[in-house]
Design an enzyme around this catalytic site. Structure first.
Site, PDB file in Angstrom:
ATOM      1  N   TRP A 102       0.813  -1.214   0.000  1.00 28.03           N
ATOM      2  CA  TRP A 102       0.000   0.000   0.000  1.00 28.03           C
ATOM      3  C   TRP A 102       0.846   1.262   0.000  1.00 28.03           C
ATOM      4  O   TRP A 102       0.586   2.187  -0.765  1.00 28.03           O
ATOM      5  CB  TRP A 102      -1.001  -0.008   1.157  1.00 28.03           C
ATOM      6  CG  TRP A 102      -2.108  -0.992   0.887  1.00 28.03           C
ATOM      7  CD1 TRP A 102      -2.403  -2.114   1.605  1.00 28.03           C
ATOM      8  CD2 TRP A 102      -3.047  -0.965  -0.202  1.00 28.03           C
ATOM      9  NE1 TRP A 102      -3.459  -2.781   1.027  1.00 28.03           N
ATOM     10  CE2 TRP A 102      -3.875  -2.107  -0.072  1.00 28.03           C
ATOM     11  CE3 TRP A 102      -3.264  -0.112  -1.275  1.00 28.03           C
ATOM     12  CZ2 TRP A 102      -4.902  -2.395  -0.975  1.00 28.03           C
ATOM     13  CZ3 TRP A 102      -4.287  -0.398  -2.175  1.00 28.03           C
ATOM     14  CH2 TRP A 102      -5.085  -1.519  -2.019  1.00 28.03           C
ATOM     15  N   ASP A 177      -1.871   6.486   6.390  1.00 30.24           N
ATOM     16  CA  ASP A 177      -2.956   5.656   5.858  1.00 30.24           C
ATOM     17  C   ASP A 177      -3.288   4.645   6.951  1.00 30.24           C
ATOM     18  O   ASP A 177      -2.512   3.734   7.226  1.00 30.24           O
ATOM     19  CB  ASP A 177      -2.488   4.956   4.574  1.00 30.24           C
ATOM     20  CG  ASP A 177      -3.558   4.040   3.977  1.00 30.24           C
ATOM     21  OD1 ASP A 177      -4.610   3.833   4.615  1.00 30.24           O
ATOM     22  OD2 ASP A 177      -3.337   3.529   2.857  1.00 30.24           O
ATOM     23  N   LYS A 201     -12.843  -1.366   5.781  1.00 30.57           N
ATOM     24  CA  LYS A 201     -12.092  -2.362   6.536  1.00 30.57           C
ATOM     25  C   LYS A 201     -12.627  -2.432   7.964  1.00 30.57           C
ATOM     26  O   LYS A 201     -13.112  -3.449   8.411  1.00 30.57           O
ATOM     27  CB  LYS A 201     -10.596  -2.021   6.567  1.00 30.57           C
ATOM     28  CG  LYS A 201      -9.986  -1.663   5.216  1.00 30.57           C
ATOM     29  CD  LYS A 201      -9.905  -2.843   4.264  1.00 30.57           C
ATOM     30  CE  LYS A 201      -9.572  -2.478   2.822  1.00 30.57           C
ATOM     31  NZ  LYS A 201      -8.316  -1.809   2.591  1.00 30.57           N
TER      32      LYS A 201
HETATM   33  C1  LIG Z   1      -7.747  -1.269   1.289  1.00 29.37           C
HETATM   34  C2  LIG Z   1      -6.624  -0.329   1.428  1.00 29.37           C
HETATM   35  C3  LIG Z   1      -6.412   0.689   0.495  1.00 29.37           C
HETATM   36  C4  LIG Z   1      -7.263   0.864  -0.737  1.00 29.37           C
HETATM   37  O1  LIG Z   1      -8.482   1.394  -0.403  1.00 29.37           O
HETATM   38  P1  LIG Z   1      -9.569   1.749  -1.508  1.00 29.37           P
HETATM   39  O2  LIG Z   1     -10.727   2.148  -0.676  1.00 29.37           O
HETATM   40  O3  LIG Z   1      -9.811   0.508  -2.317  1.00 29.37           O
HETATM   41  O4  LIG Z   1      -9.055   2.856  -2.335  1.00 29.37           O
HETATM   42  C5  LIG Z   1      -5.348   1.554   0.704  1.00 29.37           C
HETATM   43  N1  LIG Z   1      -4.564   1.444   1.781  1.00 29.37           N
HETATM   44  C6  LIG Z   1      -4.741   0.476   2.703  1.00 29.37           C
HETATM   45  C7  LIG Z   1      -3.838   0.399   3.877  1.00 29.37           C
HETATM   46  C8  LIG Z   1      -5.790  -0.438   2.558  1.00 29.37           C
HETATM   47  O5  LIG Z   1      -5.976  -1.402   3.468  1.00 29.37           O
END
Ligand SMILES: *Cc1c(COP(=O)(O)O)cnc(C)c1O
Length: 365
Positions: A102, A177, A201
């Site tokens: 990521w 993030d 998530k």
């Molecule tokens: C799932 C995830 C993403 C991507 O998220 P989207 O909503 O599909 O854009 C980015 N960073 C992390 C850490 C994730 O778990």
């Protein structure tokens, strides 16, 4: 059919109580004669739903008054572009710490907007650890330093707060993030300039993106930044510059209320520590499974593991499914298995998985 235990990394399990409340209110929300899906986002009913969701989110994370909470769309991946578009200002560089797939994606996207300095990377370890802050090399005057504090695919979680004051660079704002571990543990929001993630998530349904941003970082969007992605515009319009993902925000609000009833983030963190320990202990002690992440950086939310005999992978997944345990297949880039055990995964679900792990190894070992 009774509900199964869903270990998906996202979209992921939601609390049963939340789904049941949403079901009860689906057609006629609190006697108003319509569904939340049918409401004007500017009407009295939805304004109340949105305000309560934001207030509860703020309370759960003890977000300081000088931070704004924004609800946007486009997911965390869109933020990979929206962040540089908003935070670069007059600066020429942004610093990235790469700890897995990521953060790697994030730095790649940022290169479309600025010069990227990789302050640290765990690539040499196969992204199984987090480089200690003492080894980070920041550039002279970065717009921000980017981190992904829980790598959902690799299962690597920061065991420390990326507090740049500790390396004498307190003036640099940290961006994080936190898509896959927001609300799973207590955090000190004031250590970050901006925290963001997709909701699907650990918060609610897909379609909703949260951004928690310090006031002084607003107002620097590039001239070509779309207005709907300009943090200043979104903040000035209380996240209603364009129509928000109303139903996703409503469900997120129900999850926030559920979290408060569970005792808040501190109580969830204690439960998450216990759930993760059960699972890692089972994997470590059985002798039939392996893990690759540095034990100090093991994620409490996303647990990748491998069968020592990978020829048994398909059998494992088939038998797990028959036992009511689904979505255990690892991400294609890592292989093996992955169990995501977010807030809404009940203790019984993890216990059922642990029993299955031992049972499977006994029968096939
Ligand atoms: C799932 C995830 C993403 C991507 O998220 P989207 O909503 O599909 O854009 C980015 N960073 C992390 C850490 C994730 O778990």
């Amino acid at each position: 059919m009774e509900r199964i235990y869903n270990f998906s990394a996202g979209p992921a399990v939601l609390p049963r109580e939340v789904l049941e409340q949403a079901r009860d209110e689906l057609v006629n929300w609190q006697g108003c004669g319509m569904s939340v899906m049918e409401m004007s986002h500017r009407g009295k009913e939805f304004s109340g739903i949105a305000a309560e969701a934001e207030a509860d989110f703020r309370e759960l994370l003890a977000v300081p008054a000088n931070y704004r909470i924004l609800f946007m769309q486009g997911g965390a991946i869109a933020q990979n572009a929206i962040i540089p578009m908003n935070l670069l200002g007059q600066k020429q560089t942004a610093d990235y710490v790469v700890t897995g797939i990521w953060s790697e994606k994030s730095q790649k996207e940022a290169r479309r907007y600025t010069t990227v300095n990789i302050a640290a990377t765990a690539e040499a370890s196969g992204h199984t650890t987090v480089p200690p802050m003492a080894d980070w090399t920041l550039s002279t005057d970065p717009a921000y330093l980017f981190t992904c504090t829980n790598e959902t695919i690799g299962g690597v979680e920061y065991p420390f707060v990326p507090d740049l004051a500790q390396i004498g660079r307190a003036e640099v704002s940290v961006v994080a993030d936190m898509s896959s571990h927001i609300l799973s543990r207590q955090i000190d929001v004031s250590k970050y300039g901006l925290i963001f993630g997709g909701a699907q998530k650990n918060i609610g349904p897909a379609g909703l993106t949260f951004v928690i941003v310090r006031d002084d970082l607003l107002g620097y969007a590039m001239p070509h930044c779309p207005s709907a992605f300009d943090y200043r515009v979104v903040a000035d319009n209380q996240s209603m510059y364009n129509t928000p993902a109303t139903y996703s925000l409503y469900i997120a609000g129900l999850v926030f209320r559920w979290l408060k009833e569970q005792g808040g983030v501190a109580a969830m963190e204690q439960r998450n520590i216990v759930k993760a320990k059960w699972l890692y202990d089972a994997l470590d002690q059985d002798g039939f499974y392996t893990t690759s992440v540095d034990p100090a950086c093991r994620s409490r939310m996303n647990v990748p593991f491998f069968l020592k005999d990978e020829r048994l992978n398909d059998t494992f997944l088939t038998e797990a499914k028959a036992a009511g345990l689904v979505q255990l297949k690892g991400h294609k880039s890592v292989g093996g298995m992955r169990a995501s055990i977010y807030n809404a995964m009940p203790a019984e679900g993890v216990q059922a998985l642990v029993r299955f792990l031992h049972d499977f190894s006994r029968r096939h070992g």
